[in-house]
Design an enzyme around this catalytic site. Structure first.
Site, PDB file in Angstrom:
ATOM      1  CE1 TYR A  78      -3.617  -2.811   5.489  1.00 46.26           C
ATOM      2  CE2 TYR A  78      -3.296  -0.516   4.887  1.00 46.26           C
ATOM      3  CZ  TYR A  78      -3.535  -1.824   4.526  1.00 46.26           C
ATOM      4  OH  TYR A  78      -3.693  -2.150   3.197  1.00 46.26           O
TER       5      TYR A  78
ATOM      6  CE  LYS B   9      -1.340  -4.874   3.403  1.00 41.67           C
ATOM      7  NZ  LYS B   9      -1.573  -6.126   2.687  1.00 41.67           N
TER       8      LYS B   9
ATOM      9  CB  SER C 140      -0.851  -0.015   1.274  1.00 41.13           C
ATOM     10  OG  SER C 140      -1.456   1.236   1.460  1.00 41.13           O
TER      11      SER C 140
HETATM   12  P1  NAD Z   1     -10.763  -7.487   0.950  1.00 40.77           P
HETATM   13  O1  NAD Z   1     -10.992  -7.506   2.426  1.00 40.77           O
HETATM   14  O2  NAD Z   1     -11.928  -7.324   0.056  1.00 40.77           O
HETATM   15  O3  NAD Z   1      -9.975  -8.823   0.509  1.00 40.77           O
HETATM   16  C1  NAD Z   1      -9.138  -9.544   1.380  1.00 40.77           C
HETATM   17  C2  NAD Z   1      -9.570 -10.990   1.318  1.00 40.77           C
HETATM   18  O4  NAD Z   1      -8.721 -11.760   2.171  1.00 40.77           O
HETATM   19  C3  NAD Z   1     -11.009 -11.226   1.783  1.00 40.77           C
HETATM   20  O5  NAD Z   1     -11.672 -12.038   0.850  1.00 40.77           O
HETATM   21  C4  NAD Z   1     -10.859 -11.908   3.140  1.00 40.77           C
HETATM   22  O6  NAD Z   1     -11.938 -12.787   3.411  1.00 40.77           O
HETATM   23  C5  NAD Z   1      -9.530 -12.622   2.957  1.00 40.77           C
HETATM   24  N1  NAD Z   1      -8.794 -12.864   4.203  1.00 40.77           N
HETATM   25  C6  NAD Z   1      -8.582 -12.001   5.223  1.00 40.77           C
HETATM   26  N2  NAD Z   1      -7.851 -12.589   6.176  1.00 40.77           N
HETATM   27  C7  NAD Z   1      -7.569 -13.848   5.747  1.00 40.77           C
HETATM   28  C8  NAD Z   1      -6.853 -14.937   6.287  1.00 40.77           C
HETATM   29  N3  NAD Z   1      -6.255 -14.852   7.493  1.00 40.77           N
HETATM   30  N4  NAD Z   1      -6.772 -16.073   5.573  1.00 40.77           N
HETATM   31  C9  NAD Z   1      -7.385 -16.178   4.363  1.00 40.77           C
HETATM   32  N5  NAD Z   1      -8.080 -15.176   3.806  1.00 40.77           N
HETATM   33  C10 NAD Z   1      -8.173 -14.033   4.488  1.00 40.77           C
HETATM   34  O7  NAD Z   1      -9.674  -6.359   0.672  1.00 40.77           O
HETATM   35  P2  NAD Z   1      -9.130  -5.777  -0.715  1.00 40.77           P
HETATM   36  O8  NAD Z   1      -9.531  -4.350  -0.778  1.00 40.77           O
HETATM   37  O9  NAD Z   1      -9.451  -6.681  -1.836  1.00 40.77           O
HETATM   38  O10 NAD Z   1      -7.580  -5.804  -0.402  1.00 40.77           O
HETATM   39  C11 NAD Z   1      -6.749  -6.867  -0.795  1.00 40.77           C
HETATM   40  C12 NAD Z   1      -5.339  -6.608  -0.301  1.00 40.77           C
HETATM   41  O11 NAD Z   1      -4.899  -5.352  -0.817  1.00 40.77           O
HETATM   42  C13 NAD Z   1      -5.208  -6.521   1.210  1.00 40.77           C
HETATM   43  O12 NAD Z   1      -4.006  -7.164   1.587  1.00 40.77           O
HETATM   44  C14 NAD Z   1      -5.138  -5.038   1.479  1.00 40.77           C
HETATM   45  O13 NAD Z   1      -4.415  -4.748   2.649  1.00 40.77           O
HETATM   46  C15 NAD Z   1      -4.408  -4.541   0.246  1.00 40.77           C
HETATM   47  N6  NAD Z   1      -4.687  -3.120  -0.053  1.00 40.77           N
HETATM   48  C16 NAD Z   1      -5.994  -2.713  -0.190  1.00 40.77           C
HETATM   49  C17 NAD Z   1      -6.250  -1.353  -0.428  1.00 40.77           C
HETATM   50  C18 NAD Z   1      -7.679  -0.863  -0.531  1.00 40.77           C
HETATM   51  O14 NAD Z   1      -7.898   0.337  -0.347  1.00 40.77           O
HETATM   52  N7  NAD Z   1      -8.657  -1.710  -0.856  1.00 40.77           N
HETATM   53  C19 NAD Z   1      -5.205  -0.437  -0.543  1.00 40.77           C
HETATM   54  C20 NAD Z   1      -3.897  -0.902  -0.426  1.00 40.77           C
HETATM   55  C21 NAD Z   1      -3.647  -2.245  -0.186  1.00 40.77           C
HETATM   56  N1  UFG Z   2     -13.143  10.778   3.328  1.00 43.89           N
HETATM   57  C1  UFG Z   2     -14.203  11.574   3.685  1.00 43.89           C
HETATM   58  N2  UFG Z   2     -15.323  10.968   4.173  1.00 43.89           N
HETATM   59  C2  UFG Z   2     -15.441   9.611   4.320  1.00 43.89           C
HETATM   60  C3  UFG Z   2     -14.330   8.800   3.948  1.00 43.89           C
HETATM   61  C4  UFG Z   2     -13.199   9.421   3.460  1.00 43.89           C
HETATM   62  O1  UFG Z   2     -14.150  12.797   3.573  1.00 43.89           O
HETATM   63  O2  UFG Z   2     -16.480   9.126   4.789  1.00 43.89           O
HETATM   64  C5  UFG Z   2     -11.926  11.406   2.761  1.00 43.89           C
HETATM   65  C6  UFG Z   2     -10.666  11.148   3.581  1.00 43.89           C
HETATM   66  O3  UFG Z   2     -10.527  12.109   4.588  1.00 43.89           O
HETATM   67  C7  UFG Z   2      -9.594  11.242   2.489  1.00 43.89           C
HETATM   68  C8  UFG Z   2     -10.289  10.704   1.237  1.00 43.89           C
HETATM   69  O4  UFG Z   2     -11.686  10.833   1.495  1.00 43.89           O
HETATM   70  O5  UFG Z   2      -9.248  12.581   2.255  1.00 43.89           O
HETATM   71  C9  UFG Z   2      -9.976   9.247   0.936  1.00 43.89           C
HETATM   72  O6  UFG Z   2     -10.238   8.470   2.101  1.00 43.89           O
HETATM   73  P1  UFG Z   2     -10.297   6.873   2.055  1.00 43.89           P
HETATM   74  O7  UFG Z   2     -10.670   6.410   3.421  1.00 43.89           O
HETATM   75  O8  UFG Z   2     -11.163   6.430   0.924  1.00 43.89           O
HETATM   76  O9  UFG Z   2      -8.824   6.452   1.670  1.00 43.89           O
HETATM   77  P2  UFG Z   2      -7.439   6.716   2.436  1.00 43.89           P
HETATM   78  O10 UFG Z   2      -6.568   7.464   1.500  1.00 43.89           O
HETATM   79  O11 UFG Z   2      -7.637   7.287   3.767  1.00 43.89           O
HETATM   80  O12 UFG Z   2      -6.918   5.221   2.654  1.00 43.89           O
HETATM   81  C10 UFG Z   2      -6.885   4.259   1.594  1.00 43.89           C
HETATM   82  C11 UFG Z   2      -7.023   2.863   2.196  1.00 43.89           C
HETATM   83  C12 UFG Z   2      -5.837   2.528   3.049  1.00 43.89           C
HETATM   84  C13 UFG Z   2      -4.586   2.716   2.285  1.00 43.89           C
HETATM   85  C14 UFG Z   2      -4.525   4.100   1.682  1.00 43.89           C
HETATM   86  C15 UFG Z   2      -3.331   4.269   0.800  1.00 43.89           C
HETATM   87  O13 UFG Z   2      -8.184   2.795   2.988  1.00 43.89           O
HETATM   88  O14 UFG Z   2      -5.923   1.172   3.408  1.00 43.89           O
HETATM   89  O15 UFG Z   2      -5.699   4.349   0.911  1.00 43.89           O
HETATM   90  O16 UFG Z   2      -3.226   3.202  -0.068  1.00 43.89           O
HETATM   91  F1  UFG Z   2      -3.544   2.525   3.092  1.00 43.89           F
END
Ligand code: NAD
Ligand code: UFG
Length: 339
Positions: A148, A152, A124
């Protein structure tokens, strides 16, 4: 290639399965469904008209991993399984380190036992922390501001040491910016279990009447309209980055981080306006205090991914908003019609 996808039933994993299969890869999912439902894989099977082997289990469970590795014999692993809520990570640090770091260790050990040497990891942009300069490039210092983010970065470090110590091993560390949007079929998309933490799913739930109004967290940031700026990336572009990363990893041993973003950033107000155009209605907003731990702005320098992976984002803001709206309006309760 035969690709084991941990967390493949999740938001990003499910979109990646479709892109992998479209390129002729064979896939197998390991998921514990802690944040997903098996219905996702049914939809992926229908959309791809393909086979998705699946195992229900925890990525920290060595016996489960051995079983999957021995039956499926993957050439490569894409490791999505993990926990991702920043706020929850502060309240439950041991759980986050256990799943995100312990899960990665258990997976690498199991890969070692069958000689699998290629892994793509979901990292991330949050590993960078408070920007020293923007856009972030991959050489930007890493200083995560949450448990978190720390988890990572620890996993990245473990993968880097493993790739260095293991002959022929490749670990591609994909640092995602802000994934949004849904598949063009509207059959798969993001389905948060509780109140959405993230902006786009929250806006989408306001649009379908599940929430009264979006709280805009802070309007006094040092940005053009005072709200936070982020580099939003369409989930289908992000999914394709994994396919590109696999091709790269088969040719390039070692560990390497890549920013996966568009290189553009949009404010909270830009996102609300784009969504209003997509859905043809006003999104109610309430001005709220800044959210603890938020930074003003982040943006990717995605040129390394373009140069070395041959990948760049193709979908713009309108696609991000329109596909989110299409998914949310076709599935107002996500995958669960009872919800
Ligand atoms: P998500 O929660 O939709 O997907 C994660 C999946 O992993 C789920 O299906 C969950 O059931 C499964 N899981 C969780 N813990 C587990 C375990 N112990 N064993 C087996 N399965 C397990 O999330 P996502 O948005 O698809 O994110 C996927 C990956 O990308 C994550 O590692 C997350 O940290 C990373 N990531 C997500 C974002 C974001 O904003 N969505 C940003 C940066 C990084
Ligand atoms: N925001 C609002 N209202 C809400 C939710 C978010 O105003 O209800 C704003 C936040 O303050 C921020 C922007 O919208 O300015 C984006 O917020 P998000 O929560 O959608 O995303 P973040 O950038 O905070 O975080 C996301 C993921 C993290 C990841 C990060 C960088 O949630 O897991 O991007 O990859 F680490």
């Amino acid at each position: 290639m035969r690709v084991l996808v941990t967390g493949g039933a999740g938001y990003i994993g499910s979109h990646t399965l479709l892109e992998l299969m479209a390129q002729g890869h064979e896939v197998c999912v390991l998921d514990d469904y802690s944040n997903a439902t098996p219905e996702v894989l049914n939809r992926v099977r229908v959309l791809s008209n393909g086979t998705v082997a699946d195992y229900t289990g925890d990525v920290r469970d060595p016996e489960m991993l051995d079983q999957v590795m021995q039956i499926f014999r993957p050439d490569a692993v894409i490791h999505f399984a993990g926990l991702k809520a920043v706020g929850e990570s502060e309240a439950k640090p041991l759980l986050y380190y256990d799943v995100n770091v312990g899960g990665t260790l258990a997976l690498l050990r199991a890969m070692d036992r069958v000689g699998c040497r290629t892994i793509i990891f979901s990292s991330s942009a949050t590993v960078y922390g408070e920007p020293v300069y923007l856009p972030y490039d991959e050489a930007h210092p890493t200083a995560p501001m949450s448990v978190y983010g720390q988890s990572k970065l620890m996993a990245e470090n473990i993968l880097t040491s493993w790739a260095k110590a293991t002959q022929g091993a490749a670990a591609v560390l994909l640092r995602y910016f802000n994934p949004v949007g849904a598949h063009h079929s509207s059959k798969i998309g993001e389905d948060p279990k509780d109140i959405p933490n993230n902006l786009m799913p929250y806006i989408a739930q306001v649009a379908v009447g599940k929430r009264p109004a979006l709280s805009v967290f802070g309007d006094d940031y040092d940005t053009p309209d005072g709200t936070g700026l982020r580099d939003y990336i369409h989930v289908v572009d992000l999914a394709r980055a994994h396919v590109a990363a696999l091709d790269y990893a088969t040719k390039t041993p070692g560990a390497r981080p890549f920013n996966i973003g568009t290189g553009q950033s949009y404010s909270v107000r830009d996102m609300v306006a784009a969504f209003e155009s997509a859905c043809g209605q006003k999104i109610a907003t309430i001005q709220a205090e800044r959210r603890a731990g938020d930074i003003a702005a982040m943006q990717a320098d995605a040129s390394r991914a373009a140069a070395e992976l041959g990948w760049r984002a193709e979908h713009g803001l309108n696609d991000m908003a329109a596909s989110t709206w299409a998914w949310q309006s076709a599935n107002p309760n996500g995958y669960d019609p009872q919800k």
